[in-house]
Motif scaffolding. Sequence first.
Motif, PDB file in Angstrom:
ATOM      1  N   TRP A 242      19.043  13.685   9.596  1.00 32.61           N
ATOM      2  CA  TRP A 242      18.097  13.531  10.706  1.00 32.61           C
ATOM      3  C   TRP A 242      16.797  14.276  10.416  1.00 32.61           C
ATOM      4  O   TRP A 242      15.729  13.875  10.899  1.00 32.61           O
ATOM      5  N   THR A 243      16.879  15.320   9.607  1.00 32.03           N
ATOM      6  CA  THR A 243      15.690  16.123   9.329  1.00 32.03           C
ATOM      7  C   THR A 243      14.609  15.339   8.599  1.00 32.03           C
ATOM      8  O   THR A 243      13.422  15.656   8.723  1.00 32.03           O
ATOM      9  N   HIS A 246      13.897  11.579  11.135  1.00 29.71           N
ATOM     10  CA  HIS A 246      13.088  11.684  12.348  1.00 29.71           C
ATOM     11  C   HIS A 246      11.591  11.554  12.046  1.00 29.71           C
ATOM     12  O   HIS A 246      10.899  10.745  12.700  1.00 29.71           O
ATOM     13  N   TYR A 293      18.925   4.607  10.421  1.00 32.15           N
ATOM     14  CA  TYR A 293      19.239   5.795  11.211  1.00 32.15           C
ATOM     15  C   TYR A 293      20.419   5.552  12.144  1.00 32.15           C
ATOM     16  O   TYR A 293      21.408   6.307  12.139  1.00 32.15           O
ATOM     17  N   TYR A 294      20.337   4.497  12.939  1.00 32.67           N
ATOM     18  CA  TYR A 294      21.365   4.279  13.955  1.00 32.67           C
ATOM     19  C   TYR A 294      22.684   3.785  13.353  1.00 32.67           C
ATOM     20  O   TYR A 294      23.759   4.127  13.857  1.00 32.67           O
ATOM     21  N   LYS A 297      24.715   6.914  12.053  1.00 33.10           N
ATOM     22  CA  LYS A 297      25.149   7.988  12.952  1.00 33.10           C
ATOM     23  C   LYS A 297      26.635   8.266  12.772  1.00 33.10           C
ATOM     24  O   LYS A 297      27.076   9.410  12.829  1.00 33.10           O
ATOM     25  N   GLU A 302      23.426  12.654  12.388  1.00 33.83           N
ATOM     26  CA  GLU A 302      22.975  13.665  13.342  1.00 33.83           C
ATOM     27  C   GLU A 302      23.806  14.944  13.296  1.00 33.83           C
ATOM     28  O   GLU A 302      23.747  15.753  14.224  1.00 33.83           O
ATOM     29  N   ASP A 303      24.547  15.148  12.220  1.00 32.64           N
ATOM     30  CA  ASP A 303      25.306  16.388  12.079  1.00 32.64           C
ATOM     31  C   ASP A 303      24.377  17.591  12.160  1.00 32.64           C
ATOM     32  O   ASP A 303      23.327  17.631  11.514  1.00 32.64           O
ATOM     33  N   MET A 305      22.361  18.530  14.339  1.00 30.68           N
ATOM     34  CA  MET A 305      21.016  18.268  14.856  1.00 30.68           C
ATOM     35  C   MET A 305      20.673  19.280  15.944  1.00 30.68           C
ATOM     36  O   MET A 305      21.497  19.563  16.822  1.00 30.68           O
ATOM     37  N   GLU A 313      21.514  16.392  21.453  1.00 30.13           N
ATOM     38  CA  GLU A 313      22.221  15.125  21.458  1.00 30.13           C
ATOM     39  C   GLU A 313      21.296  14.014  20.964  1.00 30.13           C
ATOM     40  O   GLU A 313      20.073  14.106  21.054  1.00 30.13           O
ATOM     41  N   GLY A 314      21.927  12.951  20.423  1.00 24.79           N
ATOM     42  CA  GLY A 314      21.148  11.863  19.854  1.00 24.79           C
ATOM     43  C   GLY A 314      20.236  11.174  20.847  1.00 24.79           C
ATOM     44  O   GLY A 314      19.184  10.647  20.487  1.00 24.79           O
ATOM     45  N   PHE A 317      16.534  12.195  20.826  1.00 21.34           N
ATOM     46  CA  PHE A 317      15.638  11.610  19.826  1.00 21.34           C
ATOM     47  C   PHE A 317      15.172  10.225  20.260  1.00 21.34           C
ATOM     48  O   PHE A 317      13.994   9.890  20.156  1.00 21.34           O
TER      49      PHE A 317
END
Length: 341
Positions: A242-243, A246, A293-294, A297, A302-303, A305, A313-314, A317
């Motif tokens: 996610w880093t 995003h 991305y989705y 998951k 999103e570990d 995150m 939480e997702g 975002f």
Amino acid sequence: MKMFKIESMPAKICLGISAFLLLIYSMSFMFFATEYVTGGDTGFSLINNGLAGVESDEAYGHGGPESAFNGVLFFGIFISTMLILFEGAKGKWRIMLPVTIGMATMSACIWAYWNPDSAASDTPKYVSILVTLVYFAAYMFLREEGVNDGLSDFKPGLKVKDKIAMSALILLVIAGLYYSLRMIFTPDEVISQGFPSDLSDDLDKLGLGAPLPTTVSVTGAMLLIYTLWSALVLMEGASGKWTIMHPSAMAFVAATVTTYVGLVAGTARLASDNNRADILTIPVIMLLVLISYYRLKKEGMEDEMTFMGEPAEGGMFTNGLLILALILGLLTAWNNIDIIF
């Protein structure tokens, strides 16, 4: 609760300088690209090329839409820089090494393709070196805070299991390499293929003159960063990525929104079939990023995150992405309201 999650004061200062410069240039290009390339002749500009009133200069009014796109790409890098400041340095080599490579490439391109016959301000030449050096200095200062965690264990391979996400990432890498390397190494060819030689001189006054090799090569250098980020997800696996996803998602959502508002306002580039194809490519890239991305998951995208260092939480975002699109759409429309109406 501390706002910044890194301890090194020199690193904070260096990242702060980088973020500030990226923000200034991204906002200037995103919302005032026409004013930038015309030296402020067409209205207010945060910064400009210093060519006010010099319409005979080779750089006057050239590359407004391309500068606007560069601003969006800078915006994504700005987001990634702030993410390091707010969420901590651990494992952030995944952000910082691609950005360092891209910034170094950008600096080399600006100096290599700079037009010495133009009276345009030389400031970007020196700012590019400054932001590259301070960003790399921040990376070095953060070594004791775990910025390189996981780097020694990195073993490239196709680590994504979801076939659709894997296909999307492969397309992102292929497209990214195609566009970025052509723009970096053969910007003149890109320009000759995309912009008719008989463009009206009147377009210069609107900031719609054909871009210069410097502008095109900067686009290539910035696209290289996003390409490397996609490659990292593909080759290292989705866990915790996610880093880097995003900032990519935010950048291409912003690119799509601002470009299509520009189409309505008449400020988008439509000089050739290549230009039209590029405009169609932007939302495709956005969709590929979001699909990746989705879809990933369930593979741990999103570990760990966080938001301001706290578990997130997702849904946060997704909501943030929609709010960003709305705000940028409204600001871009407002900025062009005299054109639209």
